[in-house]
Design a protein around this motif. Sequence first.
Motif, PDB file in Angstrom:
ATOM      1  N   GLY A 216     -38.618   1.023  14.762  1.00  0.00           N
ATOM      2  CA  GLY A 216     -37.630   0.019  14.359  1.00  0.00           C
ATOM      3  C   GLY A 216     -36.240   0.607  14.198  1.00  0.00           C
ATOM      4  N   MET A 217     -36.168   1.739  13.530  1.00  0.00           N
ATOM      5  CA  MET A 217     -34.840   2.317  13.283  1.00  0.00           C
ATOM      6  C   MET A 217     -34.203   2.785  14.594  1.00  0.00           C
ATOM      7  SD  MET A 217     -35.562   5.894  11.186  1.00  0.00           S
ATOM      8  CE  MET A 217     -36.662   5.273   9.919  1.00  0.00           C
ATOM      9  N   ARG A 218     -35.016   3.210  15.540  1.00  0.00           N
ATOM     10  CA  ARG A 218     -34.473   3.625  16.836  1.00  0.00           C
ATOM     11  C   ARG A 218     -33.817   2.426  17.525  1.00  0.00           C
ATOM     12  NH1 ARG A 218     -38.976   5.891  19.562  1.00  0.00           N
ATOM     13  NH2 ARG A 218     -38.619   7.830  18.442  1.00  0.00           N
ATOM     14  N   GLU A 219     -34.493   1.291  17.450  1.00  0.00           N
ATOM     15  CA  GLU A 219     -33.955   0.066  18.042  1.00  0.00           C
ATOM     16  C   GLU A 219     -32.662  -0.367  17.350  1.00  0.00           C
ATOM     17  OE1 GLU A 219     -35.535  -1.891  20.854  1.00  0.00           O
ATOM     18  OE2 GLU A 219     -35.824   0.275  20.895  1.00  0.00           O
ATOM     19  N   SER A 220     -32.608  -0.210  16.038  1.00  0.00           N
ATOM     20  CA  SER A 220     -31.397  -0.594  15.304  1.00  0.00           C
ATOM     21  C   SER A 220     -30.216   0.278  15.717  1.00  0.00           C
ATOM     22  CB  SER A 220     -31.614  -0.480  13.791  1.00  0.00           C
ATOM     23  OG  SER A 220     -32.602  -1.384  13.355  1.00  0.00           O
ATOM     24  N   VAL A 221     -30.420   1.597  15.780  1.00  0.00           N
ATOM     25  CA  VAL A 221     -29.329   2.492  16.172  1.00  0.00           C
ATOM     26  C   VAL A 221     -28.833   2.117  17.566  1.00  0.00           C
ATOM     27  CG1 VAL A 221     -28.655   4.894  16.630  1.00  0.00           C
ATOM     28  CG2 VAL A 221     -30.230   4.389  14.763  1.00  0.00           C
ATOM     29  N   ARG A 222     -29.773   1.789  18.417  1.00  0.00           N
ATOM     30  CA  ARG A 222     -29.446   1.475  19.800  1.00  0.00           C
ATOM     31  C   ARG A 222     -28.721   0.137  19.941  1.00  0.00           C
ATOM     32  NH1 ARG A 222     -31.425  -1.735  23.219  1.00  0.00           N
ATOM     33  NH2 ARG A 222     -33.256  -2.267  21.973  1.00  0.00           N
ATOM     34  N   SER A 223     -29.120  -0.863  19.157  1.00  0.00           N
ATOM     35  CA  SER A 223     -28.674  -2.214  19.503  1.00  0.00           C
ATOM     36  C   SER A 223     -27.792  -2.940  18.495  1.00  0.00           C
ATOM     37  CB  SER A 223     -29.893  -3.096  19.823  1.00  0.00           C
ATOM     38  OG  SER A 223     -30.655  -3.319  18.656  1.00  0.00           O
ATOM     39  N   GLN A 229     -20.653   1.268  11.520  1.00  0.00           N
ATOM     40  CA  GLN A 229     -19.788   0.737  10.460  1.00  0.00           C
ATOM     41  C   GLN A 229     -20.582   0.611   9.162  1.00  0.00           C
ATOM     42  OE1 GLN A 229     -17.526  -2.098  12.822  1.00  0.00           O
ATOM     43  NE2 GLN A 229     -16.947  -3.031  10.857  1.00  0.00           N
ATOM     44  N   TRP A 230     -21.815   0.123   9.320  1.00  0.00           N
ATOM     45  CA  TRP A 230     -22.713   0.029   8.153  1.00  0.00           C
ATOM     46  C   TRP A 230     -22.961   1.425   7.574  1.00  0.00           C
ATOM     47  CZ3 TRP A 230     -28.232   1.444   8.426  1.00  0.00           C
ATOM     48  CH2 TRP A 230     -28.908   1.214   7.222  1.00  0.00           C
ATOM     49  N   ASN A 264     -28.264  -5.380   2.778  1.00  0.00           N
ATOM     50  CA  ASN A 264     -27.566  -4.837   3.947  1.00  0.00           C
ATOM     51  C   ASN A 264     -28.548  -4.235   4.943  1.00  0.00           C
ATOM     52  OD1 ASN A 264     -25.132  -5.535   2.833  1.00  0.00           O
ATOM     53  ND2 ASN A 264     -24.565  -3.450   2.224  1.00  0.00           N
ATOM     54  N   PHE A 265     -29.532  -3.542   4.418  1.00  0.00           N
ATOM     55  CA  PHE A 265     -30.539  -2.923   5.283  1.00  0.00           C
ATOM     56  C   PHE A 265     -31.304  -3.998   6.061  1.00  0.00           C
ATOM     57  CE2 PHE A 265     -35.217  -1.782   4.975  1.00  0.00           C
ATOM     58  CZ  PHE A 265     -35.288  -1.253   6.254  1.00  0.00           C
ATOM     59  N   HIS A 266     -31.722  -5.054   5.360  1.00  0.00           N
ATOM     60  CA  HIS A 266     -32.488  -6.093   6.068  1.00  0.00           C
ATOM     61  C   HIS A 266     -31.611  -6.910   7.010  1.00  0.00           C
ATOM     62  CE1 HIS A 266     -36.422  -5.218   4.552  1.00  0.00           C
ATOM     63  NE2 HIS A 266     -35.807  -4.836   3.450  1.00  0.00           N
ATOM     64  N   ALA A 267     -30.321  -6.974   6.705  1.00  0.00           N
ATOM     65  CA  ALA A 267     -29.403  -7.628   7.641  1.00  0.00           C
ATOM     66  C   ALA A 267     -29.320  -6.812   8.937  1.00  0.00           C
ATOM     67  CB  ALA A 267     -28.022  -7.783   7.002  1.00  0.00           C
ATOM     68  N   VAL A 268     -29.295  -5.497   8.802  1.00  0.00           N
ATOM     69  CA  VAL A 268     -29.287  -4.628   9.983  1.00  0.00           C
ATOM     70  C   VAL A 268     -30.576  -4.840  10.797  1.00  0.00           C
ATOM     71  CG1 VAL A 268     -29.477  -2.194  10.712  1.00  0.00           C
ATOM     72  CG2 VAL A 268     -27.667  -2.893   9.130  1.00  0.00           C
ATOM     73  N   ILE A 276     -35.844  -7.501  13.842  1.00  0.00           N
ATOM     74  CA  ILE A 276     -36.970  -6.988  13.061  1.00  0.00           C
ATOM     75  C   ILE A 276     -36.936  -7.729  11.731  1.00  0.00           C
ATOM     76  CG2 ILE A 276     -38.021  -4.951  12.036  1.00  0.00           C
ATOM     77  CD1 ILE A 276     -36.262  -3.281  13.986  1.00  0.00           C
ATOM     78  N   ILE A 277     -37.964  -8.515  11.492  1.00  0.00           N
ATOM     79  CA  ILE A 277     -37.979  -9.329  10.280  1.00  0.00           C
ATOM     80  C   ILE A 277     -39.120  -8.859   9.391  1.00  0.00           C
ATOM     81  CG2 ILE A 277     -38.108 -11.677   9.369  1.00  0.00           C
ATOM     82  CD1 ILE A 277     -37.155 -12.577  12.242  1.00  0.00           C
ATOM     83  N   TYR A 278     -38.748  -8.164   8.319  1.00  0.00           N
ATOM     84  CA  TYR A 278     -39.765  -7.621   7.424  1.00  0.00           C
ATOM     85  C   TYR A 278     -40.062  -8.564   6.262  1.00  0.00           C
ATOM     86  CZ  TYR A 278     -39.508  -3.039   9.705  1.00  0.00           C
ATOM     87  OH  TYR A 278     -39.574  -1.999  10.595  1.00  0.00           O
TER      88      TYR A 278
END
Length: 345
Positions: A216-223, A229-230, A264-268, A276-278
């Motif tokens: 999940g975090m890999r996808e966030s960094v990528r997309s 900024q966050w 903020n984390f869940h917004a990312v 990604i909806i946790y």
Amino acid sequence: VLAVGVESPTNIALIKYWGKHPKYEHLLIPTKSSISFTIAGLHAKTLLKVESGKREITFHLNGKKIKETQSEFDYVRDFFDKISGTYKFANDYRYEISSENDFPTASGFASSAAGFSALALAFAKAMAKLDRLPELNERQLSVLARLGSGSAARSVPSRGGLVIWHRGFDNAGSEAEVSDLSYAETLYEPSYFDGLSVIYAKVESEREKKTKSRAGMRESVRSVYDYWQWVDYEEKTLLPAMLNAVREKDWVQMFKLTKQASNNFHAVCWRTDPPIIYLNDKSTEIISTIQPLAYAAYTFDAGPNAVVFALRRQAEDVEESLKAIVGKENTYRTEVGGGPKDAEL
Ligand code: DP6
């Protein structure tokens, strides 16, 4: 055969780790620093047996053998691959690992933190006994645990309490320097947080399919288009504000910033492509219940379960309101705890 045992606590982040620096992904260097509370009463106990021979790993988790094809096994194999980069002799042994959690593995909490800190500590202890390694200091041990799972670095400091994991790459040149500087340490011991309660609220009924943190975090960094900024905001504004609040024992402010950091984390996560909806309906119900309270905060990791912090004076009321949402059997109250220790075999 040499056998060692370690019991290590889990931790829950107030400011989250979510993403590895693309240049140092293989070293699990985070894009941002994170801070967490070490949790009393939630541990992994790991027994490691080591024997000379060509590298071979067997792994039992909560009494069940993990097959080489399972993702849990991948993480463990990966860890040994990584440490043998630094410590070549790690390939000269057969490892038998048995790890037990005193909390549900699929609960949505970073159980990998407790497990990998215990495994890393057990490895270091075994190798010291075999004279392959000197006694590593806490900082080096947290670096070692980081290679298993980033959040595990924060479960290593022996005094526990409030722990910071420095991202480390700001003042570093070489890769080795970056790795050495990305370590965790205790900022405040558990006694500093006397008067604070930690309440787990289990929302999930059982193992639900969800995106693993690592993917999940890999996808966030990528997309996520404003990912950096966050990162910058949290590193340069939120983190110093949080540390300031803690220094002043301004719990109201600490709670406020904790809620903000979780949101903020869940917004990312939401803005990751695909999203990604946790959090689920119960999670958001917890958010609406706790959000207005000055004396409490919620935080959520890669799953729908909540961890709620509250002043002990109000903890019973807060726990009651959580029980009304998740059911009587699904809360667990504890407090900020100490670090890992040697375990009986
Ligand atoms: C949401 O430490 O499990 O719990 O380093 O890839 O093993 P890897 O990831 P992991 O990620 C934890 C993410 C988090 C936030 C946190 O604990 O800081």
